[in-house]
Design an enzyme around this catalytic site. Sequence first.
Site, PDB file in Angstrom:
ATOM      1  CB  SER A   1     -29.478  39.830  46.598  1.00 20.14           C
ATOM      2  OG  SER A   1     -29.319  38.680  47.291  1.00 20.14           O
TER       3      SER A   1
ATOM      4  CG  ASN B   1     -19.435  31.377  47.206  1.00 22.04           C
ATOM      5  OD1 ASN B   1     -19.965  32.806  47.504  1.00 22.04           O
ATOM      6  ND2 ASN B   1     -18.344  31.167  46.996  1.00 22.04           N
TER       7      ASN B   1
ATOM      8  CB  THR C   1     -40.299  39.719  -0.806  1.00 23.90           C
ATOM      9  OG1 THR C   1     -40.314  40.191  -2.276  1.00 23.90           O
ATOM     10  CG2 THR C   1     -40.242  37.801  -0.745  1.00 23.90           C
ATOM     11  CG  HIS C   2     -38.118  43.497  -0.728  1.00 28.60           C
ATOM     12  ND1 HIS C   2     -36.373  43.851  -0.521  1.00 28.60           N
ATOM     13  CD2 HIS C   2     -37.693  42.068  -1.640  1.00 28.60           C
ATOM     14  CE1 HIS C   2     -35.746  43.340  -1.182  1.00 28.60           C
ATOM     15  NE2 HIS C   2     -36.353  42.248  -1.852  1.00 28.60           N
TER      16      HIS C   2
ATOM     17  CB  SER D   1     -58.303  56.479  20.843  1.00 32.92           C
ATOM     18  OG  SER D   1     -57.997  57.879  20.787  1.00 32.92           O
TER      19      SER D   1
ATOM     20  CE  LYS E   1     -56.197  54.863  15.631  1.00 28.09           C
ATOM     21  NZ  LYS E   1     -55.132  55.907  16.696  1.00 28.09           N
TER      22      LYS E   1
ATOM     23  CG  ASN F   1     -55.459  52.280  19.563  1.00 29.17           C
ATOM     24  OD1 ASN F   1     -55.648  52.981  18.087  1.00 29.17           O
ATOM     25  ND2 ASN F   1     -55.797  53.589  19.974  1.00 29.17           N
TER      26      ASN F   1
ATOM     27  CD  GLU G   1     -49.601  49.810  19.171  1.00 29.83           C
ATOM     28  OE1 GLU G   1     -49.060  50.786  19.178  1.00 29.83           O
ATOM     29  OE2 GLU G   1     -50.127  49.495  19.904  1.00 29.83           O
TER      30      GLU G   1
ATOM     31  CE1 TYR H   1     -22.030  34.756  44.211  1.00 31.18           C
ATOM     32  CE2 TYR H   1     -19.621  36.200  45.955  1.00 31.18           C
ATOM     33  CZ  TYR H   1     -21.347  35.677  44.612  1.00 31.18           C
ATOM     34  OH  TYR H   1     -22.824  36.156  45.590  1.00 31.18           O
TER      35      TYR H   1
ATOM     36  CD  GLN I   1     -26.726  40.401  46.171  1.00 33.88           C
ATOM     37  OE1 GLN I   1     -26.278  39.198  46.094  1.00 33.88           O
ATOM     38  NE2 GLN I   1     -26.697  41.674  46.114  1.00 33.88           N
TER      39      GLN I   1
ATOM     40  CE  LYS J   1     -29.448  36.362  43.254  1.00 36.51           C
ATOM     41  NZ  LYS J   1     -28.247  35.569  43.092  1.00 36.51           N
TER      42      LYS J   1
HETATM   43  N1  ARG Z   1     -26.915  37.058  47.026  1.00 33.05           N
HETATM   44  C1  ARG Z   1     -25.593  36.443  47.155  1.00 33.05           C
HETATM   45  C2  ARG Z   1     -25.911  36.263  45.373  1.00 33.05           C
HETATM   46  O1  ARG Z   1     -26.715  36.465  45.107  1.00 33.05           O
HETATM   47  C3  ARG Z   1     -25.698  35.320  47.917  1.00 33.05           C
HETATM   48  C4  ARG Z   1     -23.745  34.615  47.595  1.00 33.05           C
HETATM   49  C5  ARG Z   1     -22.897  35.630  48.392  1.00 33.05           C
HETATM   50  N2  ARG Z   1     -21.696  34.574  48.303  1.00 33.05           N
HETATM   51  C6  ARG Z   1     -20.428  34.945  49.743  1.00 33.05           C
HETATM   52  N3  ARG Z   1     -19.860  34.881  48.899  1.00 33.05           N
HETATM   53  N4  ARG Z   1     -20.930  36.801  49.524  1.00 33.05           N
HETATM   54  O2  ARG Z   1     -24.780  35.578  44.391  1.00 33.05           O
END
Ligand code: ARG
Length: 495
Positions: A57, A144, A189-190, A311, A317, A319, A324, A351, A356, A359
């Site tokens: 990650s 974790n 409205t509408h 454009s 134009k 725009n 948008e 966990y 993961q 993110k």
């Molecule tokens: N990179 C992991 C995550 O974003 C970190 C936690 C990993 N924990 C584990 N027991 N492998 O969730």
Amino acid sequence: MTDARPTPETAPPDARPTPAAPGPAGAAADAGRTANSMWGGRFAAGPDAIMEAINASIAYDRRMSAQDIRGSRAHAAMLAAQGIITDSDAAAIGKGLLTVLSEIEAGEFAFSAALEDIHMNVEARLKELIGEPAGRLHTARSRNDQVATDFRLWVRDQCDAAVGGCRALIGSLVAQAEAGADWVMPGFTHLQTAQPVTWGHHMMAYVEMLGRDMGRFADARARMNESPLGSAALAGTGFPIDRDATARALGFDRPTANSLDAVSDRDFALEFLAAAAICATHLSRLAEELVIWSSAQFRFVAMSDRWSTGSSIMPQKRNPDAAELIRAKIGRILGAAVALFTVMKGLPLAYSKDMQEDKEQVFDAADTLMLALAAMTGMMSDLTVNRDRLEAAAASGFSTATDLADWLVREAGLPFRDAHHATGALVAAAEARGVDLPDLSLDEMQAVNPAITAAVYEVLGVGNSVASRRSYGGTAPDQVRAQVSRWKTAMEGWA
Ligand code: ARG
């Protein structure tokens, strides 16, 4: 703590490895890999290249490096204060972590996909820098609780940023409302002409929406502001840690009360995404109005050159691309919310690596929301409003028909339903002649209802119409000015 958001120019090269082909060739390519130094004690061989590619990650969680280092520094200081590690080890760790941070900030840090994530990248570099004491940092901690802590810190910053973004936009909408508190425009409205309203009233409608958005980000922040650190892998720890101390050091209100919950829920991220999706929905509606209003058919507003594009083929134009795109951004943000809800549903405690996947969604949604808020703020700040067009449009389309019906109730004593019917007949008469209501003669009016007098013309003008709607929250300029001053008082409190 500010998030060092990578821009396209400064973003470090993508650390995502190119996976080798599976099968014998891949196996050969993996031959030289060694077991992971952080957890490889029971492993004879390193991972397949594709395993590394799906597992790592670091390509994105490096965005939490400042939060990770902050959390580790607080943890090390607490371990020393509790006598779990020595003061000198803690000092070496704290100092070393600052060196790592400055290397990352300077763009000099060599991120490694083999080290999976930001947590292990930082710790491995710390070991290179300070040696043996680095190995004591992870006492009474797991990745974790570490990742749950880092991510809460990161999302907490985004809640603050989102509140700031909403405030800025509220500022430019309030300025528009103040300037145009008595500019009359058609209310729809509408998307059909309904009743005249004021420009200021329309602007303040969005201020109310953004005010609630701000409240949602603030509420989410308050709820997420508990420290998972010290929950360890899932069950807590046998070491005599002080969770209050780390919570305090990281600006959390208190430690989380259940270690299983702390390492396994991401509801704080879901709340952020939900608030972001609602806010983006509001932005999308305003953006759509700007697109309509800036069209040749409406010409209610004109975007400045700074917020328009041309454009390459049609020279006439202008725009409204920014509007948008803001209208479209909700797609990504809601998509992120749907993705994370789907990841989280059905996961058993505690966990799982599935988490993961939290993110990237949140990072992208946060970036997208901040950009959309900033673009909308910029656009609204130098929007030119065509007051004459607004007023002309307000006066067409029989927009004061309700005022006429109300007049018949008030002055001629008709039941509202009868007044509505009579007004409908007058609208039909005007429509047949191709004129608006005020253009009908008194004779034509009286042919529909003999109780009508010349005084009726008073209420057929759009200015009188809006001025009459003085109910609390209504469109009358005085009401709009009251809303503006309430918000301006709130805004003074933000400064
Ligand atoms: N990179 C992991 C995550 O974003 C970190 C936690 C990993 N924990 C584990 N027991 N492998 O969730």
